[in-house]
Write an enzyme that holds these catalytic residues in place. Structure first.
Site, short mmCIF file in Angstrom:
data_model
loop_
_atom_site.label_atom_id
_atom_site.label_comp_id
_atom_site.label_asym_id
_atom_site.label_seq_id
_atom_site.Cartn_x
_atom_site.Cartn_y
_atom_site.Cartn_z
N SER A 76 -9.56 2.02 2.95
CA SER A 76 -8.67 2.75 2.08
C SER A 76 -7.66 1.87 1.34
O SER A 76 -7.02 2.32 0.40
CB SER A 76 -7.91 3.80 2.90
OG SER A 76 -7.08 3.18 3.87
N SER A 78 -9.88 -0.46 7.16
CA SER A 78 -9.32 -0.27 5.82
C SER A 78 -8.62 -1.48 5.24
O SER A 78 -8.25 -1.47 4.06
CB SER A 78 -8.35 0.92 5.82
OG SER A 78 -9.06 2.11 6.02
N LYS A 115 0.85 -1.19 0.00
CA LYS A 115 0.00 0.00 0.00
C LYS A 115 0.88 1.23 0.00
O LYS A 115 1.94 1.26 0.65
CB LYS A 115 -0.91 -0.03 1.23
CG LYS A 115 -1.90 1.12 1.33
CD LYS A 115 -2.79 0.94 2.57
CE LYS A 115 -3.81 2.06 2.71
NZ LYS A 115 -4.69 1.87 3.88
#
Length: 482
Positions: free
Chosen positions: A151, A175, A76
Site C-alpha cells: 500500500s 506494504s 505516507k
C-alpha cells in the site's frame, strides 16, 4: 538535480554546499514537473515545507545539526502530522486535519528533517497496487502504465522518481517491501514493536509497522536510528536499549549463512524473478556468504491466516469511523442508524468494505473458533517455521513478489489474485520479523525486481549490513527512471 541519496544530501547541507531552503526548493520544483504523471504526492504545502527548511538552516548555522537536519522526506498518508491533512487516501478522512503528530514523524522532525508532503497509498493501507486510493492510483515511475505496488506505493514512487531522498512507509503484509521491489528502491520492515505505532492510523494493529524507504540500505539504517525507540504511548512498543543500525554496514559477508527456502524458489515465480534471485545468490557467494537449503512448509497457509486475522482487526479498528466524531458524515439520513450506515457506505471504498465484512464475519458468533482462532494457530506455526530455519542460517534470501509490477487495472477487479501477490511478504508480518527489500535486477519489460533479506527478531543491523555489502558491488539501486 534531485538524485541525491539521503546521506549525500545530509553531507551537502552540513558542508554548506547547499542550504536546506535551496534543497527543498529543488525538490518542490521537481514535484511540480513530475508529480502530475505519477500522482505520488496527494498533499503538498509549500509554505510549511519552506518554514521547516528555514528552521533547519538556522539549526545548521548554530552548529547543532544532525546527519538528517535539513534533509527532505515524504510521509505516507497514514501518519498523523499536526496541521497536515491525514486522510489515509480515503473519502472518510478527506477533511481530517490532524491535531497531533505520530511519534515516528516527531522523531524525524526532532532531527530537523523537512516535510515535502503526504504520499499516496491504498485506502487505509488495504491493497497491493495503490489503486484503492480515493485520490486515484499512484503510477510506477519506470512505466506509468504499471502500478507502483501497495500500500506504500506513493512512498516508493516518490523515492524512485527522485521526488524525495527518502520516505516513510508502513508494512502490514508487505506494504513497504513489495512497492520497493516494484519501484527499484530499498525498504525495510523492522521487527514488530521497535518503531512506535502511536499516531499511525491503524489497519491491523498486531501487524502494522512503520519503516524507512530510500535508495540504499545505508540510508535506511541512518533513518532507522532516528525512528526506533520505546514509546510509552504505544502499548506494543518494546522497551529496549537504543542501538546503532549502521554498525554492521562495513561487516564482510564471509561466513554469513544465507537460507534458501525451497518454497520460495518454485515455479510460481516468473523467469525474470528467478533470474534475479539466482544473480543475488551468485553475488552473495562471490562475497563469501554460504548458502543453506531450508524449508518454510507453512508458506501457503500464510495468506489465508493473514487475511482472516488482518480483516478481523480492520473491522474492529475501522468501527470508529461512524460520522459522529470526525471525518465524513452523510448528508442524508433519517435517524442515527441511517447516519452510521450511509456514512460508512459513502466514506469507504470497495476494498475496505470487503475487508470489514470479512473481519466481522470471522469474529461473529459461531465462526470465531472455525476461522479466527484457527488462523491464530496457523500464525504460530508460521513463526515456528522461521525459528527452525534460523537454527540453520543467519538470514533468509527470498523473492519479494512473484512478478514485476502488474499493469494498471489488472488486479483491482480480482482481489484474490491481488492477495496472492503478497505470498512472499506476509509471513514476516505474521512472525513479527524484520525484512528488507533491495533492488536486484530488471525484467524483460524493463521494470525493477527486488529480493528480500529476512532475519530473526532484532537482526536489523545484520540485514542492513548484508544489503549494503551487496549494494557496494552492484548498481541496481543507482538506476533511475528516465
Amino acid at each position: 538535480m534531485t538524485a541525491y541519496t539521503l546521506k549525500q544530501a545530509g553531507a551537502m547541507l552540513r558542508s554548506k554546499q547547499i542550504s536546506a531552503v535551496e534543497l527543498a526548493q529543488e525538490y518542490l520544483a521537481a514535484i511540480d514537473v513530475k508529480n502530475p504523471a505519477v500522482n505520488a504526492y496527494i498533499t503538498l504545502d509549500q509554505d510549511k515545507t519552506l518554514a521547516e527548511a528555514k528552521a533547519a538552516d538556522a539549526r545548521i548555522a548554530e552548529g547543532n545539526a544532525t546527519a538528517l537536519t535539513g534533509v527532505p522526506i515524504a510521509y505516507k498518508d497514514i501518519f498523523c502530522h499536526t496541521g497536515w491533512r491525514t486522510a489515509c487516501s480515503s473519502k472518510m478522512l478527506d477533511n481530517f486535519v490532524s491535531p497531533y503528530t505520530a511519534t515516528v514523524v516527531q522523531n524525524l522532525l526532532d532531527e530537523g528533517m523537512v516535510t515535502l508532503g503526504r504520499a499516496n497509498m491504498d485506502e487505509f493501507a488495504m491493497g497491493s497496487t495503490n489503486e484503492t486510493s480515493f485520490y486515484g492510483a499512484a503510477k510506477n515511475p519506470w512505466n506509468t502504465g504499471h502500478v507502483p505496488g501497495g500500500s506504500s506505493g506513493g512512498s516508493a514512487a516518490v523515492v524512485a522518481a527522485r521526488l524525495a531522498p527518502a520516505a516513510l512507509g508502513s508494512d502490514t503484509g508487505g506494504s513497504i517491501r513489495q512497492p520497493a521491489s516494484h519501484c527499484g528502491i530499498t525498504g525495510i520492515k523492522p521487527t514488530y514493536g521497535i518503531v512506535s505505532r502511536f499516531g499511525m492510523v491503524a489497519y491491523a494493529s498486531s501487524f502494522d509497522q512503520a519503516g524507512p524507504m530510500a535508495q540504499t540500505a545505508e540510508d535506511c539504517a541512518i533513518l532507522l536510528n532516528a525512528m526506533a525507540g520505546f514509546d510509552e504511548r504505544d502499548s506494543t512498543s518494546l522497551e529496549r536499549e537504543k542501538e546503532d543500525y549502521t554498525r554492521e554496514l562495513n561487516q564482510p559477508l564471509k561466513g554469513l549463512k544465507i537460507g534458501l527456502p525451497k518454497e520460495y524458489f518454485g515455479t510460481g515465480n516468473s523467469a525474470d524473478v528467478q533470474a534475479a534471485l539466482q544473480a543475488a545468490v551468485d553475488l552473495l557467494k562471490a562475497q563469501g556468504a554460504e548458502m543453506a537449503d531450508v524449508s518454510l512448509p507453512q508458506t501457503e497457509l500464510s495468506i489465508p491466516a493473514y487475511y482472516v486475522l488482518a480483516s478481523a482487526e480492520a473491522s474492529t479498528n475501522l468501527s470508529r469511523y461512524d460520522g459522529v466524531r470526525y471525518g465524513h458524515r452523510a448528508a442524508q439520513f433519517g435517524n442515527l442508524e441511517e447516519m452510521y450506515g450511509n456514512t460508512r457506505a459513502e466514506g469507504f471504498g470497495s476494498e475496505v468494505k470487503r475487508r470489514i465484512m470479512i473481519g466481522t464475519y470471522v469474529l461473529s458468533h459461531g465462526y470465531y473458533d472455525a476461522y479466527y482462532l484457527k488462523a491464530q494457530k496457523l500464525r504460530r506455526l508460521v513463526a515456528n517455521d522461521f525459528q527452525t530455519a534460523f537454527a540453520q542460517c543467519d538470514l533468509i534470501l527470498a523473492p519479494t513478489a512473484p512478478t514485476t509490477a502488474p499493469k494498471l487495472d489488472t488486479l483491482n477487479h480480482d482481489p484474490v489474485q491481488a492477495y496472492l501477490s503478497d505470498i512472499y511478504t506476509i509471513a514476516a508480518n505474521l512472525a513479527g520479523l524484520p525484512a528488507l527489500t533491495l533492488p536486484a535486477g530488471f525484467g524483460s519489460d524493463g521494470l525493477p525486481i527486488g529480493v528480500q533479506l529476512i532475519g530473526n527478531h532484532f537482526s536489523e543491523a545484520k540485514i542492513l549490513g548484508a544489503a549494503h555489502q551487496m549494494q557496494l558491488v552492484s548498481d541496481w539501486h543507482t538506476r533511475m527512471p528516465v
